[in-house]
Design a protein around this motif. Structure first.
Motif, PDB file in Angstrom:
ATOM      1  N   UNK A  78     -26.146 -46.855  34.184  1.00 24.95           N
ATOM      2  CA  UNK A  78     -26.726 -47.020  35.632  1.00 24.95           C
ATOM      3  C   UNK A  78     -27.031 -47.639  36.044  1.00 24.95           C
ATOM      4  N   UNK A  79     -28.576 -49.253  35.759  1.00 24.76           N
ATOM      5  CA  UNK A  79     -29.002 -49.545  35.150  1.00 24.76           C
ATOM      6  C   UNK A  79     -29.114 -51.177  35.695  1.00 24.76           C
ATOM      7  N   UNK A  80     -27.625 -50.756  35.321  1.00 24.16           N
ATOM      8  CA  UNK A  80     -27.150 -52.615  36.628  1.00 24.16           C
ATOM      9  C   UNK A  80     -27.151 -53.382  34.947  1.00 24.16           C
TER      10      UNK A  80
ATOM     11  N   UNK B 215     -44.409 -47.402  44.503  1.00 24.32           N
ATOM     12  CA  UNK B 215     -43.937 -47.055  42.705  1.00 24.32           C
ATOM     13  C   UNK B 215     -42.881 -45.877  42.168  1.00 24.32           C
ATOM     14  N   UNK B 216     -42.196 -46.514  41.203  1.00 29.84           N
ATOM     15  CA  UNK B 216     -40.648 -45.824  41.053  1.00 29.84           C
ATOM     16  C   UNK B 216     -40.529 -45.065  39.559  1.00 29.84           C
ATOM     17  N   UNK B 217     -40.111 -44.083  39.329  1.00 32.07           N
ATOM     18  CA  UNK B 217     -40.141 -44.346  37.984  1.00 32.07           C
ATOM     19  C   UNK B 217     -38.853 -43.680  37.496  1.00 32.07           C
ATOM     20  N   UNK B 218     -38.341 -44.587  36.570  1.00 32.43           N
ATOM     21  CA  UNK B 218     -36.621 -43.665  36.233  1.00 32.43           C
ATOM     22  C   UNK B 218     -36.639 -42.753  35.338  1.00 32.43           C
ATOM     23  N   UNK B 219     -35.738 -41.884  35.233  1.00 37.41           N
ATOM     24  CA  UNK B 219     -35.067 -41.049  34.269  1.00 37.41           C
ATOM     25  C   UNK B 219     -34.072 -40.846  33.852  1.00 37.41           C
TER      26      UNK B 219
ATOM     27  N   UNK C 272     -30.208 -39.604  42.091  1.00 35.71           N
ATOM     28  CA  UNK C 272     -29.576 -40.428  40.757  1.00 35.71           C
ATOM     29  C   UNK C 272     -29.257 -41.954  41.385  1.00 35.71           C
ATOM     30  N   UNK C 273     -29.204 -42.315  40.467  1.00 39.39           N
ATOM     31  CA  UNK C 273     -29.689 -44.030  40.427  1.00 39.39           C
ATOM     32  C   UNK C 273     -27.745 -44.826  40.208  1.00 39.39           C
ATOM     33  N   UNK C 274     -27.478 -45.473  40.903  1.00 36.76           N
ATOM     34  CA  UNK C 274     -26.643 -46.181  40.358  1.00 36.76           C
ATOM     35  C   UNK C 274     -24.885 -45.022  39.759  1.00 36.76           C
ATOM     36  N   UNK C 275     -23.987 -45.523  39.284  1.00 34.69           N
ATOM     37  CA  UNK C 275     -22.667 -44.041  39.261  1.00 34.69           C
ATOM     38  C   UNK C 275     -22.265 -42.942  39.428  1.00 34.69           C
ATOM     39  N   UNK C 276     -23.939 -42.925  38.498  1.00 29.23           N
ATOM     40  CA  UNK C 276     -23.768 -41.114  38.056  1.00 29.23           C
ATOM     41  C   UNK C 276     -23.106 -40.507  37.282  1.00 29.23           C
ATOM     42  N   UNK C 277     -23.101 -39.689  36.883  1.00 31.61           N
ATOM     43  CA  UNK C 277     -22.214 -38.684  36.015  1.00 31.61           C
ATOM     44  C   UNK C 277     -22.812 -38.856  34.512  1.00 31.61           C
ATOM     45  N   UNK C 278     -24.258 -38.798  34.884  1.00 28.14           N
ATOM     46  CA  UNK C 278     -25.193 -39.308  33.185  1.00 28.14           C
ATOM     47  C   UNK C 278     -25.673 -40.376  33.801  1.00 28.14           C
ATOM     48  N   UNK C 279     -26.165 -41.404  32.825  1.00 23.26           N
ATOM     49  CA  UNK C 279     -27.257 -42.444  33.028  1.00 23.26           C
ATOM     50  C   UNK C 279     -28.139 -42.180  34.517  1.00 23.26           C
ATOM     51  N   UNK C 280     -28.907 -42.478  35.060  1.00 23.31           N
ATOM     52  CA  UNK C 280     -30.348 -42.516  35.305  1.00 23.31           C
ATOM     53  C   UNK C 280     -30.056 -41.507  36.778  1.00 23.31           C
ATOM     54  N   UNK C 281     -31.484 -40.976  37.088  1.00 21.72           N
ATOM     55  CA  UNK C 281     -32.212 -40.786  38.391  1.00 21.72           C
ATOM     56  C   UNK C 281     -33.598 -41.973  38.888  1.00 21.72           C
ATOM     57  N   UNK C 282     -34.233 -41.581  40.201  1.00 26.19           N
ATOM     58  CA  UNK C 282     -35.278 -42.225  40.601  1.00 26.19           C
ATOM     59  C   UNK C 282     -36.359 -41.100  40.651  1.00 26.19           C
ATOM     60  N   UNK C 283     -37.583 -42.042  41.444  1.00 20.86           N
ATOM     61  CA  UNK C 283     -38.475 -41.322  41.737  1.00 20.86           C
ATOM     62  C   UNK C 283     -39.583 -42.138  42.264  1.00 20.86           C
ATOM     63  N   UNK C 284     -39.313 -41.527  43.535  1.00 18.52           N
ATOM     64  CA  UNK C 284     -41.177 -42.601  44.482  1.00 18.52           C
ATOM     65  C   UNK C 284     -41.834 -41.913  44.673  1.00 18.52           C
ATOM     66  N   UNK C 285     -42.830 -42.222  43.481  1.00 21.35           N
ATOM     67  CA  UNK C 285     -44.148 -41.271  43.980  1.00 21.35           C
ATOM     68  C   UNK C 285     -45.156 -41.533  43.630  1.00 21.35           C
ATOM     69  N   UNK C 286     -46.337 -41.430  43.950  1.00 24.01           N
ATOM     70  CA  UNK C 286     -47.245 -41.881  43.835  1.00 24.01           C
ATOM     71  C   UNK C 286     -48.489 -41.326  42.852  1.00 24.01           C
ATOM     72  N   UNK C 287     -47.651 -39.918  42.110  1.00 21.25           N
ATOM     73  CA  UNK C 287     -48.300 -39.316  40.857  1.00 21.25           C
ATOM     74  C   UNK C 287     -46.997 -40.365  39.642  1.00 21.25           C
ATOM     75  N   UNK C 288     -46.980 -41.092  39.127  1.00 24.43           N
ATOM     76  CA  UNK C 288     -45.991 -41.746  38.078  1.00 24.43           C
ATOM     77  C   UNK C 288     -45.660 -40.732  36.854  1.00 24.43           C
ATOM     78  N   UNK C 289     -47.419 -40.579  36.130  1.00 21.87           N
ATOM     79  CA  UNK C 289     -47.211 -40.206  34.919  1.00 21.87           C
ATOM     80  C   UNK C 289     -47.372 -39.224  34.658  1.00 21.87           C
ATOM     81  N   UNK C 290     -47.606 -37.779  36.066  1.00 15.13           N
ATOM     82  CA  UNK C 290     -46.941 -36.668  36.304  1.00 15.13           C
ATOM     83  C   UNK C 290     -45.048 -36.581  36.065  1.00 15.13           C
TER      84      UNK C 290
END
Ligand code: MEV
Length: 309
Positions: A84-86, A174-178, A266-284
């Motif tokens: 999902x990351x292009x 800051x964005x974290x990808x999962x 989720x980011x991109x087409x979904x169905x699996x792939x990746x999600x993103x979180x917008x955060x100030x606490x990237x390590x957590x």
């Protein structure tokens, strides 16, 4: 022998995937994960040490029509395919840039984004030029946003849709990808939404609501209102889930991230792939994603687009 090396970035979609296929607005940012192509003249086309085979290399099958001669092609990627990351957009932008250099022809970004889009369209079926525009231009792009969303770059038309592409100014965030680790092909997911939308007015209304949510998100981006943007991203995830493109693994990672985030989706087409979180606490957020079986990484956004290395 003359060798050309090019690269192009992957992307994450902040808001608007799927609905953008129907001409609704969307925003994507280029990330610090790239695909590199090293290309030289050859008597026959060889890709990563293997003879070119149209069935095994559908993207190259389409793209080799742009080349004046057979090529030896090596690719390196730090974007997992189907994540999902292009990755396919980055491959298309990077390779077509290399081909233009090999042909001795200057290619501007509008033509590069358009040819890369046509490649995706041919291989994957129905698509929008969001991923290929983000990969070609870099930084951040909006499609079909209002004039205030950024400087106009180019328009791309396909069938009944025209997408107006703009450069987007990105506030510090800051964005974290999962990454779920589940490979998901874009074409079937786009087709699933099309069938649902064609059959049912409710699905069409959800696509409209994603468009409205994205417009509000563009406003929040412009004002640098990260809290508002996060809320809209979470809302977008719920709308995409109603369209049937999320899955348990994505929902688990989104829910786990929300405790430490302004928003997640989720980011991109979904169905699996990746999600993103917008955060100030990237390590957590990274820890929460790892605990639920995902692979987290903190990404830099606003990276440069397709270029010769
Ligand atoms: C895939 O990264 C984004 C989709 O909107 C498809 C497209 O825009 O081509 C699902």
């Amino acid at each position: 022998m003359r060798t050309v090396r090019t690269s192009a970035p992957g992307k994450l979609i902040i808001l608007g995937e799927h609905a953008v296929v129907y001409g609704k607005p969307a925003v994507a940012l280029a990330i610090d994960r790239r695909i590199t192509c090293t290309v030289s003249l050859s008597s026959e086309t060889v890709i990563n040490g293997r003879a070119f085979d149209a069935n095994k290399h559908p993207y190259f099958d389409h793209m080799m029509r742009y080349s004046n001669s057979p090529l030896r092609i090596e690719t390196e990627s730090d974007i997992p395919s189907g994540s999902g990351l292009g990755s396919s957009a980055a491959l298309s932008s990077s390779f077509l840039k290399a081909v233009s250099v090999m042909n001795g022809v200057h290619i501007d970004n509008k033509k590069l984004a358009t040819d890369a889009f046509l490649t995706e369209y041919n291989v994957q079926g129905r698509a929008s030029p969001l991923d290929t525009s983000a990969s070609t231009h870099g930084n951040g792009v909006s499609l079909n946003g209002p004039e205030e969303s950024g400087e106009h770059l180019w328009d791309i038309t396909m069938n009944e849709n025209t997408w107006s592409v703009r450069n987007v100014k990105i506030p510090k965030m800051t964005m974290v990808i999962g990454y779920t680790g589940l490979h998901a092909a874009t074409g079937p997911l786009v087709e699933k939404v099309r069938r649902y939308k064609d059959k049912c007015k409710f699905a069409s209304d959800i696509v409209d609501e994603i468009g409205q949510t994205t417009l509000e998100g563009m406003d929040a981006l412009r004002k640098g209102d990260i809290a508002e943007l996060g809320d809209l991203m979470t809302k977008d995830h719920k709308l995409l889930s109603i369209l049937g493109v999320s899955c348990n693994e994505l929902n688990k990672l989104v829910n786990a991230s929300l405790r430490h985030s302004y928003g997640a989706k989720l980011t991109g087409a979904g169905g699996g792939g990746s999600m993103i979180a917008l955060t100030d606490e990237p390590e957590k957020v990274c820890e929460a994603i790892s605990l639920r079986g995902g692979t987290p990484f903190i990404v830099k956004t606003g990276e440069p687009g397709a270029r010769v290395e």
